[in-house]
Structures are given as structure tokens and as C-alpha cells.
Design an enzyme around this catalytic site. Structure first.
Site, PDB file in Angstrom:
ATOM      1  N   HIS A   1      77.170 -13.887  46.907  1.00  0.00           N
ATOM      2  CA  HIS A   1      77.578 -14.783  45.805  1.00  0.00           C
ATOM      3  C   HIS A   1      78.105 -16.133  46.305  1.00  0.00           C
ATOM      4  O   HIS A   1      77.695 -17.193  45.828  1.00  0.00           O
ATOM      5  CB  HIS A   1      78.711 -14.139  44.997  1.00  0.00           C
TER       6      HIS A   1
HETATM    7  C1  BDR Z   1      83.066 -12.798  43.836  1.00  0.00           C
HETATM    8  O1  BDR Z   1      84.154 -11.889  43.939  1.00  0.00           O
HETATM    9  C2  BDR Z   1      84.417 -11.574  45.290  1.00  0.00           C
HETATM   10  O2  BDR Z   1      84.359 -10.197  45.477  1.00  0.00           O
HETATM   11  C3  BDR Z   1      83.352 -12.233  46.108  1.00  0.00           C
HETATM   12  O3  BDR Z   1      83.880 -12.720  47.319  1.00  0.00           O
HETATM   13  C4  BDR Z   1      82.851 -13.337  45.219  1.00  0.00           C
HETATM   14  O4  BDR Z   1      83.625 -14.508  45.379  1.00  0.00           O
HETATM   15  C5  BDR Z   1      81.864 -12.098  43.238  1.00  0.00           C
HETATM   16  O5  BDR Z   1      82.147 -11.629  41.955  1.00  0.00           O
END
Ligand code: BDR
Ligand code: CA
Length: 314
Positions: free
Chosen positions: A239
């Protein structure tokens, strides 16, 4: 043109990939600021220093910040990122200390020092950015804009039915960010979940001898386990790297503007980012209007993964 950024992170596995990507793809990291989120802020700070060490970026200042959300108790995600936030892969932690522990103050100081030059890139909960907005209401005028990874507009959440982790971890801070008059590019699950890591990319990371790829492969294993449970195949979603990619090169995507708000009620939908998809308008409309965000329309996944591989030397 080089994107000069302050990267606000909660360094877990995909934040680490984002840092690696930023370093290789020409971002100029003015500072990293760290928030609670995937792990506690102290662990996230140590991880940020560890990844910067790996990249030979020991001169980038790192500031620890908020240790909890504005209006709810702290919750972290070690079940996804490991107890150490880096997949419990036995990575040797940095021995360096952060430059300071007042991230929000440092954000304000940096943008006042270089008005109009910096982009805020937020890949964790938005507590530090929310606090910076409270300290300096002119923050939106002082930056080029903000790119954030968060939300799930029109798609399922990853913490609750509608809640995506970064927004869900601090809904009030996220609402402060949306209420401000600046260009907010929101890279949410509607974009990132549509771009899971292809098998060939995984294979090349696994085979590469580059230290960045070795680090990524080792730290990713628990993250892959976690995605395997949700997606039914062995892959994962980077992400945060995707958000950083768009901060560096906006031409990797096309965009549209939508009106949006964060659900801050105490019910089950708390922490959802709601975008009004009934009235989405193509850019340019005014993305700086309060309550308007830009979301991604089309994303060049193939080119993104070519750059991910380059950043890992894979
Ligand atoms: C986001 O939440 C965190 O777990 C990850 O690093 C990312 O920024 C994804 O939903
Ligand atoms: Ca993150």
C-alpha cells in the site's frame, strides 16, 4: 522535478518498502516523522532508522511523534507486521537514536523554513499531521500538498467492514486533514487492493542478491502469510509504496475529485472514509476545497512494479 517530502510513517513491512522505493526513485527525504500505527511509535521509529541505515541514508533526520490517537485508545497491528514491525525476521535494529520526539513541531518548522517546497506524504495514521494542522493553521498554504495512504472509498475496509487501518486508527485526525484547504491525494484500498504483487515480482525479489531485496524478502514472509489468509493466494499489497510512487510521479495515475468525510461516530462504521461517488468530477475541479479529495481513477500497475523491482535491485 525531484519531490521533496516529509514522510510520516508507522514503519511496518510496507512502510519499509515505501522508504526503499522513495530512496531509489529520486525522492528527496527532508525528514521522516513517525506515528503510532502498525506498531508503537518507539518501535516504528527504530524501524525507520533501521531501514534508512540499510539505504545509507543515515543523515535523514527522524522524529518520533504521537504515541496514540487523538480520541481513542492505541491499537496496533503486530498480527500483520510482526512483534518487531518488520516481520520478526531477525533484522538487526539500528543503534541510532531519533533526532527528536516532537514530530508535529518538526513538520511545522520544516514547512515554514521552505514554504511551497515540500509535499507531505503520510503512510500511517494521521495524528502527527492533525497535530501539525492545529499548531499551524497555515500548513496547507505552506506545502505543495499532501499524499496519504488511507481509506477504502467504495470498497471493503481491512480492519472493519468499512474501515481502513490508517483512517480507522485516528478518525478525528483524518477529519482534520480533510477539512483543511489543500490538495489531498488519497490513495486508498480501492486503488491498492487492485494492485496485489504479481507472482513474477515475488519471484524476482526472492532470487535477487541485492541487500534491499534480501531485507524485503525476509521481512515480507509474515505479511504474505497474512494476505494469503484474506486473498486465498500467496501475494501481498505494498500500500504505502504505491502512495509514495504517486507522490514522486503523479503521472502514474489519473484522478478524480470527490467530496468526502470520515465517520467519527462511535458505532461500527467509525473510521470509515466515505466518498460521495454519486458526484465524482474529473480533475481539474478544485481539489483544494475543504472536504474535497482526489482519488485515483486509473493506475499504471505494470510501470509501478517495474519501479518497485528497480528500487529493490531485483
Ligand atoms: C495501511 O495500514 C498499515 O497497515 C500499512 O502500513 C498501510 O499504511 C494499509 O491499510
Ligand atoms: Ca503504514
Amino acid at each position: 522535478m525531484t519531490t521533496q517530502m516529509i514522510l510520516d510513517c508507522d514503519t511496518g513491512v510496507d512502510d519499509a518498502l515505501a522508504l526503499i522505493y522513495a530512496a531509489d526513485q529520486g525522492a528527496r527525504l527532508r525528514a521522516c516523522t513517525v506515528t503510532h500505527g502498525n506498531v508503537g511509535v518507539e518501535v516504528g521509529t527504530r524501524n525507520t532508522l533501521t531501514v534508512l541505515d540499510l539505504l545509507g541514508l543515515g543523515t535523514v533526520p527522524v522524529y518520533a511523534g504521537a504515541s496514540r490517537p487523538l480520541a481513542q485508545p492505541l491499537e496496533t497491528s503486530e498480527h500483520v507486521h510482526g512483534q518487531d514491525g518488520l516481520g520478526d525476521a531477525g533484522v538487526e535494529p539500528s543503534t541510532r537514536q531519533p533526532t527528536g520526539d516532537l514530530a508535529a513541531v518538526e513538520i511545522v518548522r520544516s514547512v515554514r523554513e521552505a514554504p511551497g517546497e515540500l509535499t507531505l506524504v503520510a503512510i500511517g495514521p494521521l495524528t502527527n499531521i492533525g497535530l501539525a494542522l492545529l499548531l499551524e493553521p497555515r500548513l496547507p498554504e505552506l506545502v505543495c500538498g499532501i499524499v496519504l495512504m488511507g481509506g477504502a472509498v467504495g470498497v471493503p475496509g481491512n480492519v472493519t467492514e468499512l474501515g481502513e487501518a490508517n483512517i480507522w486508527h485516528d478518525p478525528e485526525a483524518a477529519q482534520l486533514v480533510l477539512d483543511a484547504a489543500w490538495d489531498v491525494l488519497v490513495v486508498g484500498l480501492e486503488t491498492t487492493m487492485a494492485a496485489p504483487m504479481p507472482d513474477e515480482v515475488l519471484r524476482r525479489i526472492e532470487r535477487s542478491a541485492d541487500p534491499r531485496a534480501r531485507f524485503a524478502w525476509a521481512t515480507m514472509q509474515g505479511y504474505l502469510d497474512s494476505y494469503e489468509q484474506t486473498l486465498g493466494r500467496r501475494t501481498c499489497v505494498p500500500h504505502d509504496a504505491l502512495a509514495v510512487a504517486l507522490a514522486i510521479d503523479p503521472d502514474l495515475a489519473t484522478y478524480r475529485c470527490v467530496e468526502a468525510f470520515v465517520e467519527t461516530g462511535r458505532g461500527r462504521t467509525r473510521g470509515a472514509l466515505v466518498g460521495d461517488l454519486r458526484r465524482s468530477v474529473p480533475v481539474p475541479s478544485d481539489p483544494t476545497a475543504p472536504g474535497v479529495i482526489r482519488i485515483v481513477d486509473r493506475f499504471d500497475t505494470d510501470e509501478f512494479y517495474r519501479r518497485v523491482l528497480a528500487s529493490l535491485g531485483a
